[in-house]
Design a protein around this motif. Structure first.
Motif, PDB file in Angstrom:
ATOM      1  N   LEU A 110       5.007   7.844  -1.309  1.00  0.00           N
ATOM      2  CA  LEU A 110       5.280   8.540  -2.563  1.00  0.00           C
ATOM      3  C   LEU A 110       5.269  10.025  -2.238  1.00  0.00           C
ATOM      4  CD1 LEU A 110       5.281   8.986  -5.701  1.00  0.00           C
ATOM      5  CD2 LEU A 110       2.806   8.770  -5.602  1.00  0.00           C
ATOM      6  N   PHE A 111       6.397  10.711  -2.484  1.00  0.00           N
ATOM      7  CA  PHE A 111       6.455  12.144  -2.216  1.00  0.00           C
ATOM      8  C   PHE A 111       5.981  12.913  -3.438  1.00  0.00           C
ATOM      9  CE2 PHE A 111       9.641  10.621   0.886  1.00  0.00           C
ATOM     10  CZ  PHE A 111       9.057  11.163   2.019  1.00  0.00           C
ATOM     11  N   MET A 126       0.821  -1.189   0.000  1.00  0.00           N
ATOM     12  CA  MET A 126       0.000   0.000   0.000  1.00  0.00           C
ATOM     13  C   MET A 126       0.867   1.257   0.000  1.00  0.00           C
ATOM     14  SD  MET A 126      -2.691   1.439   2.613  1.00  0.00           S
ATOM     15  CE  MET A 126      -1.198   1.987   3.330  1.00  0.00           C
ATOM     16  N   ARG A 127       0.435   2.236  -0.797  1.00  0.00           N
ATOM     17  CA  ARG A 127       1.281   3.423  -0.935  1.00  0.00           C
ATOM     18  C   ARG A 127       0.542   4.684  -0.466  1.00  0.00           C
ATOM     19  NH1 ARG A 127       3.795   3.249  -6.512  1.00  0.00           N
ATOM     20  NH2 ARG A 127       5.364   1.941  -5.513  1.00  0.00           N
ATOM     21  N   ILE A 128       1.230   5.507   0.319  1.00  0.00           N
ATOM     22  CA  ILE A 128       0.643   6.757   0.808  1.00  0.00           C
ATOM     23  C   ILE A 128       1.363   7.929   0.149  1.00  0.00           C
ATOM     24  CG2 ILE A 128       0.005   8.109   2.842  1.00  0.00           C
ATOM     25  CD1 ILE A 128       0.533   5.677   4.582  1.00  0.00           C
ATOM     26  N   ALA A 129       0.605   8.817  -0.517  1.00  0.00           N
ATOM     27  CA  ALA A 129       1.208  10.018  -1.106  1.00  0.00           C
ATOM     28  C   ALA A 129       1.252  11.118  -0.051  1.00  0.00           C
ATOM     29  CB  ALA A 129       0.404  10.478  -2.324  1.00  0.00           C
ATOM     30  N   VAL A 130       2.439  11.722   0.070  1.00  0.00           N
ATOM     31  CA  VAL A 130       2.743  12.662   1.154  1.00  0.00           C
ATOM     32  C   VAL A 130       3.399  13.910   0.554  1.00  0.00           C
ATOM     33  CG1 VAL A 130       4.421  12.881   3.046  1.00  0.00           C
ATOM     34  CG2 VAL A 130       2.978  10.851   2.911  1.00  0.00           C
ATOM     35  N   PRO A 131       3.077  15.113   1.061  1.00  0.00           N
ATOM     36  CA  PRO A 131       3.690  16.328   0.502  1.00  0.00           C
ATOM     37  C   PRO A 131       5.221  16.290   0.552  1.00  0.00           C
ATOM     38  CG  PRO A 131       1.858  16.922   1.909  1.00  0.00           C
ATOM     39  CD  PRO A 131       2.102  15.457   2.123  1.00  0.00           C
ATOM     40  N   ASN A 132       5.858  16.602  -0.571  1.00  0.00           N
ATOM     41  CA  ASN A 132       7.322  16.507  -0.648  1.00  0.00           C
ATOM     42  C   ASN A 132       7.995  17.781  -0.150  1.00  0.00           C
ATOM     43  OD1 ASN A 132       6.552  18.176  -2.744  1.00  0.00           O
ATOM     44  ND2 ASN A 132       7.955  17.286  -4.243  1.00  0.00           N
ATOM     45  N   LYS A 133       7.224  18.886  -0.076  1.00  0.00           N
ATOM     46  CA  LYS A 133       7.798  20.161   0.407  1.00  0.00           C
ATOM     47  C   LYS A 133       6.660  21.052   0.864  1.00  0.00           C
ATOM     48  CE  LYS A 133       8.063  22.328  -4.169  1.00  0.00           C
ATOM     49  NZ  LYS A 133       7.693  23.718  -4.121  1.00  0.00           N
ATOM     50  N   GLY A 134       6.991  22.302   1.155  1.00  0.00           N
ATOM     51  CA  GLY A 134       5.939  23.213   1.599  1.00  0.00           C
ATOM     52  C   GLY A 134       5.600  22.997   3.055  1.00  0.00           C
ATOM     53  N   ARG A 135       4.594  23.711   3.527  1.00  0.00           N
ATOM     54  CA  ARG A 135       4.287  23.731   4.954  1.00  0.00           C
ATOM     55  C   ARG A 135       3.714  22.418   5.470  1.00  0.00           C
ATOM     56  NH1 ARG A 135       1.391  28.364   6.072  1.00  0.00           N
ATOM     57  NH2 ARG A 135       1.782  29.147   3.983  1.00  0.00           N
ATOM     58  N   LEU A 136       3.229  21.566   4.561  1.00  0.00           N
ATOM     59  CA  LEU A 136       2.607  20.325   5.032  1.00  0.00           C
ATOM     60  C   LEU A 136       3.599  19.171   5.171  1.00  0.00           C
ATOM     61  CD1 LEU A 136      -0.728  20.346   2.965  1.00  0.00           C
ATOM     62  CD2 LEU A 136      -0.198  21.447   5.153  1.00  0.00           C
ATOM     63  N   HIS A 137       4.817  19.360   4.662  1.00  0.00           N
ATOM     64  CA  HIS A 137       5.791  18.272   4.651  1.00  0.00           C
ATOM     65  C   HIS A 137       6.188  17.825   6.069  1.00  0.00           C
ATOM     66  CE1 HIS A 137       9.137  15.770   3.331  1.00  0.00           C
ATOM     67  NE2 HIS A 137       9.900  16.405   4.199  1.00  0.00           N
ATOM     68  N   ASP A 138       6.718  18.751   6.855  1.00  0.00           N
ATOM     69  CA  ASP A 138       7.224  18.378   8.190  1.00  0.00           C
ATOM     70  C   ASP A 138       6.143  17.821   9.117  1.00  0.00           C
ATOM     71  OD1 ASP A 138       9.710  19.033   7.379  1.00  0.00           O
ATOM     72  OD2 ASP A 138       9.871  20.909   8.506  1.00  0.00           O
ATOM     73  N   PRO A 139       4.975  18.502   9.245  1.00  0.00           N
ATOM     74  CA  PRO A 139       3.957  17.927  10.141  1.00  0.00           C
ATOM     75  C   PRO A 139       3.468  16.548   9.686  1.00  0.00           C
ATOM     76  CG  PRO A 139       3.127  19.943   9.085  1.00  0.00           C
ATOM     77  CD  PRO A 139       4.575  19.838   8.749  1.00  0.00           C
ATOM     78  N   THR A 140       3.482  16.308   8.383  1.00  0.00           N
ATOM     79  CA  THR A 140       3.019  15.002   7.896  1.00  0.00           C
ATOM     80  C   THR A 140       4.031  13.916   8.248  1.00  0.00           C
ATOM     81  OG1 THR A 140       1.833  16.082   6.110  1.00  0.00           O
ATOM     82  CG2 THR A 140       2.234  13.719   5.857  1.00  0.00           C
ATOM     83  N   LEU A 141       5.322  14.231   8.073  1.00  0.00           N
ATOM     84  CA  LEU A 141       6.338  13.231   8.444  1.00  0.00           C
ATOM     85  C   LEU A 141       6.320  12.966   9.939  1.00  0.00           C
ATOM     86  CD1 LEU A 141       9.488  13.648   6.218  1.00  0.00           C
ATOM     87  CD2 LEU A 141       7.531  12.145   5.978  1.00  0.00           C
ATOM     88  N   GLN A 169      13.783  12.454  -3.025  1.00  0.00           N
ATOM     89  CA  GLN A 169      13.588  11.159  -3.676  1.00  0.00           C
ATOM     90  C   GLN A 169      12.091  10.892  -3.775  1.00  0.00           C
ATOM     91  OE1 GLN A 169      16.388   8.246  -2.489  1.00  0.00           O
ATOM     92  NE2 GLN A 169      14.924   6.584  -2.778  1.00  0.00           N
ATOM     93  N   LEU A 170      11.672  10.255  -4.834  1.00  0.00           N
ATOM     94  CA  LEU A 170      10.242  10.080  -5.100  1.00  0.00           C
ATOM     95  C   LEU A 170       9.577   9.086  -4.152  1.00  0.00           C
ATOM     96  CD1 LEU A 170       8.198  11.181  -7.049  1.00  0.00           C
ATOM     97  CD2 LEU A 170       8.769   9.334  -8.639  1.00  0.00           C
ATOM     98  N   TYR A 171      10.249   7.961  -3.915  1.00  0.00           N
ATOM     99  CA  TYR A 171       9.663   6.928  -3.075  1.00  0.00           C
ATOM    100  C   TYR A 171      10.495   6.681  -1.828  1.00  0.00           C
ATOM    101  CZ  TYR A 171       7.013   5.718  -7.241  1.00  0.00           C
ATOM    102  OH  TYR A 171       6.190   5.763  -8.319  1.00  0.00           O
ATOM    103  N   ALA A 172       9.836   6.240  -0.762  1.00  0.00           N
ATOM    104  CA  ALA A 172      10.575   5.813   0.427  1.00  0.00           C
ATOM    105  C   ALA A 172       9.847   4.625   1.036  1.00  0.00           C
ATOM    106  CB  ALA A 172      10.666   6.949   1.434  1.00  0.00           C
ATOM    107  N   ASP A 173      10.600   3.779   1.711  1.00  0.00           N
ATOM    108  CA  ASP A 173       9.989   2.665   2.438  1.00  0.00           C
ATOM    109  C   ASP A 173       9.678   3.119   3.851  1.00  0.00           C
ATOM    110  OD1 ASP A 173      10.233   0.879   0.334  1.00  0.00           O
ATOM    111  OD2 ASP A 173      12.302   0.381   0.880  1.00  0.00           O
ATOM    112  N   THR A 174       8.800   2.368   4.503  1.00  0.00           N
ATOM    113  CA  THR A 174       8.565   2.622   5.923  1.00  0.00           C
ATOM    114  C   THR A 174       8.971   1.359   6.678  1.00  0.00           C
ATOM    115  OG1 THR A 174       6.335   1.699   6.031  1.00  0.00           O
ATOM    116  CG2 THR A 174       6.528   3.995   5.324  1.00  0.00           C
ATOM    117  N   VAL A 175       8.885   1.413   8.008  1.00  0.00           N
ATOM    118  CA  VAL A 175       9.224   0.226   8.791  1.00  0.00           C
ATOM    119  C   VAL A 175       8.260  -0.924   8.508  1.00  0.00           C
ATOM    120  CG1 VAL A 175      10.425   1.298  10.719  1.00  0.00           C
ATOM    121  CG2 VAL A 175       7.936   1.205  10.740  1.00  0.00           C
TER     122      VAL A 175
END
Ligand SMILES: Nc1ncnc2c1ncn2[C@@H]1O[C@H](COP(=O)(O)OP(=O)(O)OP(=O)(O)O)[C@@H](O)[C@H]1O
Ligand SMILES: O=P(O)(O)OC[C@H]1O[C@H](OP(=O)(O)OP(=O)(O)O)[C@H](O)[C@@H]1O
Ligand SMILES: [Mg+2]
Length: 296
Positions: A46-47, A1-16, A33-39
């Motif tokens: 997907l950024f 399953m893939r979650i799209a997450v803001p790559n920059k801007g004001r929503l990036h840090d709070p989302t991470l 980088q476009l994709y990252a794995d999680t634990v």
């Protein structure tokens, strides 16, 4: 399953940081980088730009997306439950509570646009043309919409538009640009969006539960104390806890003072007053700790 997450801007840090607190640590990757794995081996990230995330989810490039309701509404239909969803709608699963702002209709403070009706035959500039057209349809006002990609607040002052539809939160930008709010178009905050066909997936439910547990822990504290058994009712009256507190016998209560251990979840804003009240009814050894997650 893939979650799209803001790559920059004001929503990036709070989302991470939300993902982190929810236990979905995102593996370190090179910047942008476009994709990252999680634990979790079944969940990847997907950024993407906040504005592109709704489209990525609708198209299937991601299953879930985290972005503002304003962006989702601009990209198409948004519904709050699967039962009412068309195939290309997004389901608004959860309000994540940050990125709160309002899309407003605003016009020059001392101009001739005072009500939305005054816009008939005039021009509105916005980065949100679809939301703006839907709004104008709703209020039955026939105005032209011009799309801009930034600095929307300047357009009424350079004769490009008579009014704007733009984001406001503190109101500072509108004030600096001498614009007055005429109407609210959409109240927005960051949401977790899903495609209708993935909503019932157990993995999605697991992600929703994890996020909910972070939101439930926000603004709450865990209180632990020892209290005289004889005064337990008074202690319970003082604790404005979630349900009843947990009461445990104290193993080391050898000298028979009749002490019990009491644990409770309380609202952070109540902690200050509650502690003195607890002491007054005989509680001691009071500990206040943060809660990382709370599954209700
Ligand atoms: N002033 C604000 N206060 C609160 N939330 C906001 C504000 N401005 C924007 N947002 C929310 O954040 C989302 C993305 O805005 P932001 O400006 O951070 O992203 P961006 O435009 O992609 O980044 P950038 O402006 O750096 O290019 C908006 O769609 C909205 O939901
Ligand atoms: O009511 P306020 O608190 O003043 O916030 C509103 C402003 O915030 C956003 O701009 P942002 O800071 O994202 O700059 P941008 O135009 O570069 O995206 C938005 O586009 C408004 O201009
Ligand atoms: Mg911005």
């Amino acid at each position: 399953m893939r979650i799209a997450v803001p790559n920059k801007g004001r929503l990036h840090d709070p989302t991470l940081s939300l993902l982190e607190r929810a236990g979905l640590h995102v593996e370190e990757t090179a910047d942008r980088q476009l994709y990252a794995d999680t634990v979790d081996p079944d969940v990847s990230i997907l950024f993407a730009r906040a504005a592109d995330i709704p489209e990525y989810v609708r198209d299937g490039a991601a299953d879930l997306g985290i972005t503002g309701l304003d962006q989702a509404a601009e990209s198409g239909g948004v519904v709050s439950s699967t039962s009412e969803a068309a195939d290309d709608d997004l389901v608004d699963l959860l309000d994540l509570g940050y990125g709160s702002c309002t899309l407003v209709l605003a016009a020059p403070e001392d101009g001739d646009i005072e009500r939305v009706e005054d816009l008939a035959g005039r021009t509105v500039a916005t980065e949100f043309p679809n939301v703006t057209r839907n709004y104008l349809d709703r209020v039955r006002v026939d105005a032209d919409v011009v799309t801009v990609t930034g600095a929307t607040e300047l357009t009424p002052h350079v004769d490009m538009a008579d009014a704007i539809v733009d984001i406001t939160s503190t109101g500072t930008t509108l004030k600096v640009n001498r614009l007055a709010v005429i109407d609210e178009v959409l109240a927005s905050s960051v949401r977790l969006f899903a495609r209708p066909d993935v909503v019932d997936d157990p993995k999605v439910e697991q992600v929703v539960t994890a996020f909910e547990s972070v939101l439930a822990a926000d603004g709450r504290r865990y209180l632990m104390m020892n209290a005289p058994k004889a005064r337990l009712d008074e202690v319970k009256d003082v604790i404005p806890g979630l349900g009843g507190p947990t009461v445990m016998n104290v193993e080391a209560d050898e000298n028979g003072n009749g002490m019990v251990a009491v644990h409770a979840v309380v609202e952070e804003r109540d902690v200050f007053a509650t502690i003195s009240e607890l002491k007054a009814v005989g509680a001691s050894g009071i500990l206040v700790t943060e809660i990382e997650r709370l599954v209700e």
